[in-house]
Design a protein around this motif. Sequence first.
Motif: not given
Ligand code: NAG
Length: 610
Positions: A348, A360, A383-385
């Motif tokens: 990401n 992405y 994993q969480p954003l």
């Molecule tokens: C990466 O992007 C996805 C959406 O495509 C999102 O669901 C996910 O949480 C993101 N992960 C991080 C670590 O930013």
Amino acid sequence: MSPFPPSNFIIQLLAGALPLFGGLTNQQTNGNLNASSWQNLPEFLPGSTLKHGYPWGNLKYKPDIVNEPLPETNVTRYYHFDIAPGTLAPDGYQKQMLLINGQYPGPLIEANWGDWIEVTVSNSLQDLDEGTSIHWHGLRQYGTQYADGVPGLTQCPIAPGSNFTYRFRADHVGSSWYHSHYSAQLTSGLVGPMVFYGPKSAPYDIDLGPVLLSDMYHPYYEKLVERVNNNGSEVHFAFSDNSVINGKMVFDCSSVTDGTPCVSNSGVSKFQFQPGKSHLLRLVNVGSSGLQFFTIDEHDLTVISNDYIPVKPYTTNSVTLGVGQRADVIVHGKTGADAERNYWMRANLSVLCTLPEQPYGLAAIYYDEKDFEDSKTPTSAPQPLIDADMPCSNPPLNTTSPVTRIPAPPADQTITIHINNTKNETGHPVYLLNNQTFRVNYNEPILDLADEGIFYYPSDPEWNVYSTGNSSVVRIVWENQKVDPSDPNFYNLTFTHPMHLHGHDYQVLSYGFGEWDGTIINPENPIRRDTTLLPASGHLVVQFTTDNPGVWPFHCHVAWHVSTGFLINILERPDDVKGQPRIQKTIDQTCAAWDAWSNRNIVDQIDSGL
Ligand SMILES: *[C@@H]1O[C@H](CO)[C@@H](O)[C@H](O)[C@H]1NC(C)=O
Ligand SMILES: *[C@@H]1O[C@H](CO)[C@@H](O)[C@H](O)[C@H]1NC(C)=O
Ligand SMILES: *[C@@H]1O[C@H](CO)[C@@H](O)[C@H](O)[C@H]1NC(C)=O
Ligand SMILES: *[C@@H]1O[C@H](CO)[C@@H](O)[C@H](O)[C@H]1NC(C)=O
Ligand SMILES: *[C@@H]1O[C@H](CO)[C@@H](O)[C@H](O)[C@H]1NC(C)=O
Ligand SMILES: *[C@@H]1O[C@H](CO)[C@@H](O)[C@H](O)[C@H]1NC(C)=O
Ligand SMILES: *[C@@H]1O[C@H](CO)[C@@H](O)[C@H](O)[C@H]1NC(C)=O
Ligand SMILES: *[C@@H]1O[C@H](CO)[C@@H](O)[C@H](O)[C@H]1NC(C)=O
Ligand SMILES: *[C@@H]1O[C@H](CO)[C@@H](O)[C@H](O)[C@H]1NC(C)=O
Ligand SMILES: *[C@@H]1O[C@H](CO)[C@@H](O)[C@H](O)[C@H]1NC(C)=O
Ligand SMILES: *[C@@H]1O[C@H](CO)[C@@H](O)[C@H](O)[C@H]1NC(C)=O
Ligand SMILES: [Cu+2]
């Protein structure tokens, strides 16, 4: 901070509603690349006498200790790179590229610790009238300063139609990359992985090889350089079009309106995991600008190395990598029913501190060999954003420390650099470092002048040379431009900069928001690496021992920033650079051909040159 929503195309992909594969052949996306040939790497290469079962015997890898002995393997590994224009569609969108041996990414360079490496680079860019040169990222180049591959500093550019042979030592163990250091040529494809085998700092079962993360730009790099350097009223930012893993991703071709050939199901990279086994992944950000957050759905990552420096292992769910940074991570394979599913690997791009149109990046991980062959679409939970709570920075400095302990010595020279992102008198965007922007002279490598005993360049202030004289420990304090955090343009005014120093693994004493207050984090054993993120509106303080005479650039690794002058040169131990016949002789090879070529042709230096 609200997350950047994935497009409908990405949402449908993740839901398995769109075909991922089948639209293009590997030859059409990546040329001669066979990425699966680097997915199961050996413990070491054959060719030298083994002692205690290894080419390096029982020597321990203790990076950056002065005069550390390297294994005498008596082996040279030979490579030939032909650099030529080419057309490929790495993410399905057909684009003009620069290729090494007809492939993108370039060939894997591999060697055992202590081996010599010889790479003959032929410049076949006659039709484009471009010079070139290759930098081997993160190596010390002790005694081979002239092989560092920076045009105008350690060599002249390799002229179109000629070649140059780099010969240098595998002086580190671990994962890295090489790339063109000529303007922003790397953006159009001149990048590839480098792996050096040596003592393992932590055990694992399977070496899955390089996992190259990169932002992807569809226009040719010169168009982007013109955009970021122009003094018109247009926007001066270059937005990336995609995020790729090992040179592959898919793209929403319905957004292409200018008739460029584009195929949406061009395929993504695939990885084979083994149930219950531990896998080494060699993560490298080989991009041009984008900060990457790397994750694997439903799997933790154990970080064992940052850049070339083994660290005390720590476990996390995501790894942040600025351009040029690496992390070796171990991933434990699942067992039972969980090992019958398939998972997404994600690259990401940060949406806060870099400018992606499509952030992405995806690759597929399979446990089942049949699913791998059938290229099934994974179904797994992300994993969480993390963009929201950990914006644009490497983890806190107390997260880990190097395996080989080196305390921070007191410094006897401190160089403070203030950064100012502004416009010059003709309205061109420039980075000022202590009020001076950088521009190279391709015809006068600074190392060559230092070799002749010329250490001061008063008529060329734009070379940004800082001499370390006879100092033994040099501290560099980078103060980023300070911007009010409530300014809506905060991130794109001040930016996060991945700061890379050639020829050293520096100690990182501090980074964070605001000015440095003099505190050293973890002074007993600070982390060491060769590239570190300088936070937006913040500071970064590093230091190194002057054990490596030469001319070493210290620069931001964002292509658009170095292009607009974000680079200083450290002239290290000038008296020990002076009067070395080998430096002169090697630099003469490229300069004779370049001088002849640039006499007959106009060199269109469209930016700082690097
Ligand atoms: C990466 O992007 C996805 C959406 O495509 C999102 O669901 C996910 O949480 C993101 N992960 C991080 C670590 O930013
Ligand atoms: C790619 O490399 C793998 C592993 O070395 C090999 O098995 C395979 O045959 C190669 N594929 C092609 C098309 O050469
Ligand atoms: C390498 O070569 C040198 C001299 O050529 C020799 O002394 C040494 O034993 C060799 N080392 C190995 C590991 O073969
Ligand atoms: C490199 O250039 C030299 C001198 O022009 C030439 O003799 C040699 O064949 C070239 N080597 C390669 C590998 O292209
Ligand atoms: C590391 O430093 C942060 C502040 O930057 C602090 O919150 C945290 O508790 C520290 N962790 C350790 C293990 O010392
Ligand atoms: C940045 O440079 C511009 C142009 O030289 C100057 O006007 C401005 O004051 C500088 N800002 C800082 C913070 O040094
Ligand atoms: C401003 O910067 C641009 C790009 O580096 C350069 O071409 C131009 O000559 C500079 N203008 C002045 C007045 O220095
Ligand atoms: C842009 O720079 C050029 C010189 O490089 C100058 O002639 C021109 O007037 C500048 N344009 C603007 C809009 O400032
Ligand atoms: C930069 O120049 C300004 C005047 O234009 C001066 O006030 C400032 O001290 C200079 N900064 C540095 C770091 O040299
Ligand atoms: C380093 O020290 C030597 C001996 O004192 C002196 O001759 C030389 O000029 C110094 N070099 C620099 C670059 O200051
Ligand atoms: C700068 O950042 C803001 C908010 O982070 C964003 O909305 C805006 O589009 C960016 N500006 C440009 C020119 O990219
Ligand atoms: Cu930068």
